[in-house]
Design a protein around this motif. Structure first.
Motif, PDB file in Angstrom:
ATOM      1  N   ARG A   1       0.846  -1.170   0.031  1.00 12.65           N
ATOM      2  CA  ARG A   1       0.040   0.078  -0.017  1.00 12.65           C
ATOM      3  C   ARG A   1       0.879   1.266   0.082  1.00 12.65           C
ATOM      4  O   ARG A   1       2.002   1.194   0.522  1.00 12.65           O
ATOM      5  CB  ARG A   1      -1.120  -0.086   1.222  1.00 12.65           C
ATOM      6  N   GLU A   2       0.372   2.434  -0.656  1.00  8.95           N
ATOM      7  CA  GLU A   2       0.989   3.527  -0.648  1.00  8.95           C
ATOM      8  C   GLU A   2       1.464   4.111   0.853  1.00  8.95           C
ATOM      9  O   GLU A   2       2.552   4.594   0.876  1.00  8.95           O
ATOM     10  CB  GLU A   2       0.550   4.591  -1.402  1.00  8.95           C
ATOM     11  N   ASP A   3       0.377   3.844   1.744  1.00  9.18           N
ATOM     12  CA  ASP A   3       0.661   4.358   2.996  1.00  9.18           C
ATOM     13  C   ASP A   3       1.267   3.475   3.845  1.00  9.18           C
ATOM     14  O   ASP A   3       1.516   3.644   5.209  1.00  9.18           O
ATOM     15  CB  ASP A   3      -0.769   4.727   3.566  1.00  9.18           C
ATOM     16  N   ALA A   4       2.027   2.253   3.439  1.00 11.58           N
ATOM     17  CA  ALA A   4       2.702   1.480   4.253  1.00 11.58           C
ATOM     18  C   ALA A   4       3.887   1.990   4.797  1.00 11.58           C
ATOM     19  O   ALA A   4       4.590   2.790   4.126  1.00 11.58           O
ATOM     20  CB  ALA A   4       2.571   0.007   3.739  1.00 11.58           C
ATOM     21  N   VAL A   5       4.391   1.614   5.887  1.00  6.12           N
ATOM     22  CA  VAL A   5       5.804   1.707   6.284  1.00  6.12           C
ATOM     23  C   VAL A   5       6.687   0.416   6.071  1.00  6.12           C
ATOM     24  O   VAL A   5       6.457  -0.750   6.306  1.00  6.12           O
ATOM     25  CB  VAL A   5       5.917   2.006   7.947  1.00  6.12           C
ATOM     26  N   LEU A   6       7.580   0.860   5.059  1.00  6.17           N
ATOM     27  CA  LEU A   6       8.488  -0.194   4.530  1.00  6.17           C
ATOM     28  C   LEU A   6       9.879  -0.162   5.099  1.00  6.17           C
ATOM     29  O   LEU A   6      10.501   0.769   5.205  1.00  6.17           O
ATOM     30  CB  LEU A   6       8.437  -0.044   2.918  1.00  6.17           C
ATOM     31  N   ILE A   7      10.052  -1.365   5.769  1.00  8.77           N
ATOM     32  CA  ILE A   7      11.437  -1.444   6.678  1.00  8.77           C
ATOM     33  C   ILE A   7      12.211  -2.519   6.066  1.00  8.77           C
ATOM     34  O   ILE A   7      12.017  -3.806   5.947  1.00  8.77           O
ATOM     35  CB  ILE A   7      11.003  -1.760   8.173  1.00  8.77           C
ATOM     36  N   ALA A   8      13.589  -2.142   5.974  1.00 12.28           N
ATOM     37  CA  ALA A   8      14.687  -3.254   5.557  1.00 12.28           C
ATOM     38  C   ALA A   8      15.383  -3.465   6.966  1.00 12.28           C
ATOM     39  O   ALA A   8      16.222  -2.615   7.198  1.00 12.28           O
ATOM     40  CB  ALA A   8      15.375  -2.776   4.483  1.00 12.28           C
ATOM     41  N   SER A   9      15.431  -4.592   7.238  1.00 11.72           N
ATOM     42  CA  SER A   9      15.992  -5.071   8.606  1.00 11.72           C
ATOM     43  C   SER A   9      17.086  -6.205   8.273  1.00 11.72           C
ATOM     44  O   SER A   9      17.697  -6.537   9.202  1.00 11.72           O
ATOM     45  CB  SER A   9      14.935  -5.607   9.360  1.00 11.72           C
ATOM     46  N   ALA A  10      17.439  -6.423   6.994  1.00  8.01           N
ATOM     47  CA  ALA A  10      18.593  -7.397   6.708  1.00  8.01           C
ATOM     48  C   ALA A  10      19.790  -6.351   6.695  1.00  8.01           C
ATOM     49  O   ALA A  10      19.572  -5.038   6.877  1.00  8.01           O
ATOM     50  CB  ALA A  10      18.434  -7.818   5.484  1.00  8.01           C
ATOM     51  N   THR A  11      21.207  -7.067   7.032  1.00 11.09           N
ATOM     52  CA  THR A  11      22.162  -6.090   7.032  1.00 11.09           C
ATOM     53  C   THR A  11      22.787  -6.379   5.475  1.00 11.09           C
ATOM     54  O   THR A  11      22.882  -7.300   5.125  1.00 11.09           O
ATOM     55  CB  THR A  11      23.286  -6.723   7.935  1.00 11.09           C
ATOM     56  N   LEU A  12      22.661  -4.842   4.871  1.00 14.92           N
ATOM     57  CA  LEU A  12      22.650  -4.961   3.470  1.00 14.92           C
ATOM     58  C   LEU A  12      23.948  -3.602   2.916  1.00 14.92           C
ATOM     59  O   LEU A  12      24.324  -3.342   4.083  1.00 14.92           O
ATOM     60  CB  LEU A  12      21.508  -4.151   2.912  1.00 14.92           C
ATOM     61  N   SER A  13      24.145  -3.808   1.910  1.00 16.08           N
ATOM     62  CA  SER A  13      25.096  -2.831   1.531  1.00 16.08           C
ATOM     63  C   SER A  13      24.681  -1.382   1.217  1.00 16.08           C
ATOM     64  O   SER A  13      23.477  -1.344   1.154  1.00 16.08           O
ATOM     65  CB  SER A  13      25.768  -3.158  -0.009  1.00 16.08           C
TER      66      SER A  13
ATOM     67  N   THR B   1      22.035   1.260   8.462  1.00 15.76           N
ATOM     68  CA  THR B   1      22.832   0.456   7.760  1.00 15.76           C
ATOM     69  C   THR B   1      24.367   0.655   7.713  1.00 15.76           C
ATOM     70  O   THR B   1      25.263  -0.247   8.280  1.00 15.76           O
ATOM     71  CB  THR B   1      22.564   0.385   6.330  1.00 15.76           C
ATOM     72  N   ARG B   2      24.751   1.914   7.712  1.00 12.76           N
ATOM     73  CA  ARG B   2      26.009   2.353   8.027  1.00 12.76           C
ATOM     74  C   ARG B   2      26.572   1.928   9.455  1.00 12.76           C
ATOM     75  O   ARG B   2      27.666   1.704   9.594  1.00 12.76           O
ATOM     76  CB  ARG B   2      26.484   3.981   7.708  1.00 12.76           C
ATOM     77  N   PHE B   3      25.739   2.323  10.394  1.00 15.46           N
ATOM     78  CA  PHE B   3      26.232   2.133  11.679  1.00 15.46           C
ATOM     79  C   PHE B   3      26.425   0.558  11.795  1.00 15.46           C
ATOM     80  O   PHE B   3      27.232  -0.008  12.423  1.00 15.46           O
ATOM     81  CB  PHE B   3      25.506   2.596  12.877  1.00 15.46           C
ATOM     82  N   LYS B   4      25.396  -0.325  11.315  1.00 15.18           N
ATOM     83  CA  LYS B   4      25.573  -1.812  11.573  1.00 15.18           C
ATOM     84  C   LYS B   4      26.912  -2.423  10.772  1.00 15.18           C
ATOM     85  O   LYS B   4      27.567  -2.991  11.518  1.00 15.18           O
ATOM     86  CB  LYS B   4      24.359  -2.318  10.948  1.00 15.18           C
ATOM     87  N   LEU B   5      27.367  -1.653   9.953  1.00 24.28           N
ATOM     88  CA  LEU B   5      28.615  -2.380   9.237  1.00 24.28           C
ATOM     89  C   LEU B   5      29.585  -1.784  10.042  1.00 24.28           C
ATOM     90  O   LEU B   5      30.520  -2.769  10.403  1.00 24.28           O
ATOM     91  CB  LEU B   5      28.537  -1.851   7.837  1.00 24.28           C
ATOM     92  N   VAL B   6      29.716  -0.779  10.482  1.00 25.13           N
ATOM     93  CA  VAL B   6      30.776  -0.142  11.541  1.00 25.13           C
ATOM     94  C   VAL B   6      30.877  -1.088  12.591  1.00 25.13           C
ATOM     95  O   VAL B   6      31.688  -1.508  13.131  1.00 25.13           O
ATOM     96  CB  VAL B   6      30.558   1.378  11.871  1.00 25.13           C
TER      97      VAL B   6
ATOM     98  N   PHE C   1      12.341   2.977   5.934  1.00 20.94           N
ATOM     99  CA  PHE C   1      13.436   2.927   7.188  1.00 20.94           C
ATOM    100  C   PHE C   1      14.374   1.656   6.747  1.00 20.94           C
ATOM    101  O   PHE C   1      14.053   0.836   6.365  1.00 20.94           O
ATOM    102  CB  PHE C   1      12.663   2.611   8.319  1.00 20.94           C
ATOM    103  N   ASP C   2      15.618   1.990   6.999  1.00 18.98           N
ATOM    104  CA  ASP C   2      16.361   0.871   7.088  1.00 18.98           C
ATOM    105  C   ASP C   2      16.575   0.878   8.568  1.00 18.98           C
ATOM    106  O   ASP C   2      17.157   1.510   9.357  1.00 18.98           O
ATOM    107  CB  ASP C   2      17.885   1.092   6.382  1.00 18.98           C
ATOM    108  N   ILE C   3      16.369  -0.463   9.172  1.00 14.59           N
ATOM    109  CA  ILE C   3      16.333  -0.768  10.686  1.00 14.59           C
ATOM    110  C   ILE C   3      17.149  -2.131  10.848  1.00 14.59           C
ATOM    111  O   ILE C   3      16.418  -3.078  11.103  1.00 14.59           O
ATOM    112  CB  ILE C   3      14.860  -0.660  11.398  1.00 14.59           C
ATOM    113  N   PRO C   4      18.491  -2.406  10.624  1.00 15.76           N
ATOM    114  CA  PRO C   4      19.264  -3.601  10.831  1.00 15.76           C
ATOM    115  C   PRO C   4      18.793  -4.020  12.418  1.00 15.76           C
ATOM    116  O   PRO C   4      18.800  -3.110  13.033  1.00 15.76           O
ATOM    117  CB  PRO C   4      20.610  -3.250  10.684  1.00 15.76           C
ATOM    118  N   LEU C   5      19.139  -5.290  12.699  1.00 14.00           N
ATOM    119  CA  LEU C   5      18.828  -5.742  14.053  1.00 14.00           C
ATOM    120  C   LEU C   5      20.034  -6.145  14.821  1.00 14.00           C
ATOM    121  O   LEU C   5      20.982  -6.458  13.974  1.00 14.00           O
ATOM    122  CB  LEU C   5      17.805  -7.046  13.589  1.00 14.00           C
ATOM    123  N   THR C   6      20.044  -5.889  15.972  1.00 12.32           N
ATOM    124  CA  THR C   6      21.457  -6.216  16.563  1.00 12.32           C
ATOM    125  C   THR C   6      20.821  -7.214  18.068  1.00 12.32           C
ATOM    126  O   THR C   6      19.778  -6.762  18.513  1.00 12.32           O
ATOM    127  CB  THR C   6      22.429  -5.232  17.177  1.00 12.32           C
ATOM    128  N   GLY C   7      21.449  -8.010  18.473  1.00 14.08           N
ATOM    129  CA  GLY C   7      21.017  -8.870  19.560  1.00 14.08           C
ATOM    130  C   GLY C   7      21.180 -10.235  19.247  1.00 14.08           C
ATOM    131  O   GLY C   7      21.130 -11.445  20.049  1.00 14.08           O
TER     132      GLY C   7
END
Length: 365
Positions: free
Chosen positions: A161-173, A243-248, A192-198
């Motif tokens: 949907r156009e009003d959906a919030v789309l989130i990439a949570s994989a660790t990507l380039s 993403t940049r922080f997750k790679l660091v 949002f790019d929201i990689p996960l830690t834990g």
């Protein structure tokens, strides 16, 4: 009130600094870098820009979190989880436990069928999963698998949907996340790019730390969803910053892990007792990764916490990010990348990433 997340104090390779301690029970994730609430608003609404997407987000916030300061229960959301590996499966399970409507898709259908027994709706494609959802999490393995689920006639972008919030949570380039953010912006969708830690333990317990890039003003609207899967949200800037922080982070943790292994080899070479040395290193320098490396030295993890092949992938993305930024000298990162490349060349890619370190002899365990 949503159930408090279970604190997880287990060391894990994907914990960032300070994230190994669950911090005790809480009523939801803490919010680092998210703007404070404006006067007269729910404490979870935050601030919004005047753009169309922000207005959509504000409307979603008001509909989904009306009880922010009144103690009322928030309404539940329709959430899609695309990719049911260790992280995605744990997220989907916790979203279901918290009462959200969850639609899932996975390349291997068996994992999706198992979640159906817990109440998830199984979609036939990423597009179908996204079509049902107000919030879409993509939790795949790498750039190649991520592109496959976002693009094409069966991809998330085709169905969302156009009003959906789309989130990439994989660790990507960094490059693919930048491209993906632009694709979402062109179609008018919040991204949002929201990689996960834990790691696996936190995914299962619902105590992940979310590393967010995107419009901070829109994050509070997502709190009912984040409450189900995380204990903390850290915001680092616009789309791509998470993403940049997750790679660091993963580069530093890999260097630390490999450095611990080298220290043990040196200690053994000069005649020191490795058990005495390892115990002392837990005190200084200490830290979550030191504890992890020592635990894995004594007892190689089964199943793996984080595979050598995925560590190599993250380090390769980090090295590319450094080069693109003009950071031409990163010898520690290059050294760690070389160690993991050797592990892959020797057929150890599916083993835990601690495979680059020595394992304790039976007598030392």
């Amino acid at each position: 009130m949503l159930p408090a997340p279970v604190p997880c104090r287990c060391p894990h390779p994907e914990y960032g600094p300070g994230a190994g301690d669950g911090g005790g029970p809480s009523e939801g994730p803490s919010w680092a870098g998210v703007p404070p609430a404006e006067e007269g608003r729910s404490e979870y609404e935050g601030s919004h820009s005047s753009s169309q997407q922000s207005q959509q987000s504000q409307q979603w916030s008001e509909a989904r979190w009306r009880g922010g300061t009144t103690g009322e229960e928030p309404e539940m959301a329709n959430v899609a989880v695309v990719g049911l590996g260790i992280m995605g499966r744990g997220m989907a399970e916790n979203l279901l436990k918290h009462g959200h409507t969850v639609t899932v898709w996975n390349r291997g259908a068996e994992r999706a069928r198992e979640l159906a027994e817990s109440g998830a709706v199984v979609a036939g494609s990423p597009a179908e999963a996204a079509a049902r959802a107000e919030v879409v999490f993509e939790v795949t393995a790498d750039d190649a698998s991520s592109r496959q689920v976002w693009q094409g006639p069966d991809g998330i972008l085709a169905g969302a949907r156009e009003d959906a919030v789309l989130i990439a949570s994989a660790t990507l380039s960094v490059a693919w996340v930048r491209e993906l953010a632009a694709l979402c912006e062109r179609r008018g969708s919040a991204f949002f790019d929201i990689p996960l830690t834990g790691g696996a333990a936190a995914a299962k317990a619902g105590t992940l730390v979310l590393l967010a890039g995107g419009d901070a003003g829109r994050l509070p609207a997502l709190r009912p969803v984040f409450d189900a899967v995380a204990r903390e949200v850290k915001h680092f800037g616009p789309a791509g910053a998470g993403t940049r922080f997750k790679l660091v982070l993963n580069a530093l943790q890999a260097v630390h892990l490999a450095g611990f292994g080298e220290a043990l080899r040196l200690a053994q070479a000069v005649g020191l007792d490795p058990r005495q040395v390892g115990t002392a290193l837990l005190d200084r320098p200490g830290g979550v990764v030191t504890q992890l490396a020592w635990d894995n030295y004594l007892n190689p993890p089964e199943p793996v916490n984080f595979s050598a092949e995925w560590a190599h992938k993250d380090l390769a993305y980090a090295a590319r990010m450094a080069q693109d930024a003009g950071e031409v000298r990163h010898p520690l990162l290059d050294g760690a990348l070389s160690l993991f490349a050797d592990a892959l060349a020797e057929g150890r890619g599916k083993e835990d990433w601690s495979t680059v370190n020595p394992a304790a002899p039976e007598a030392a365990r």
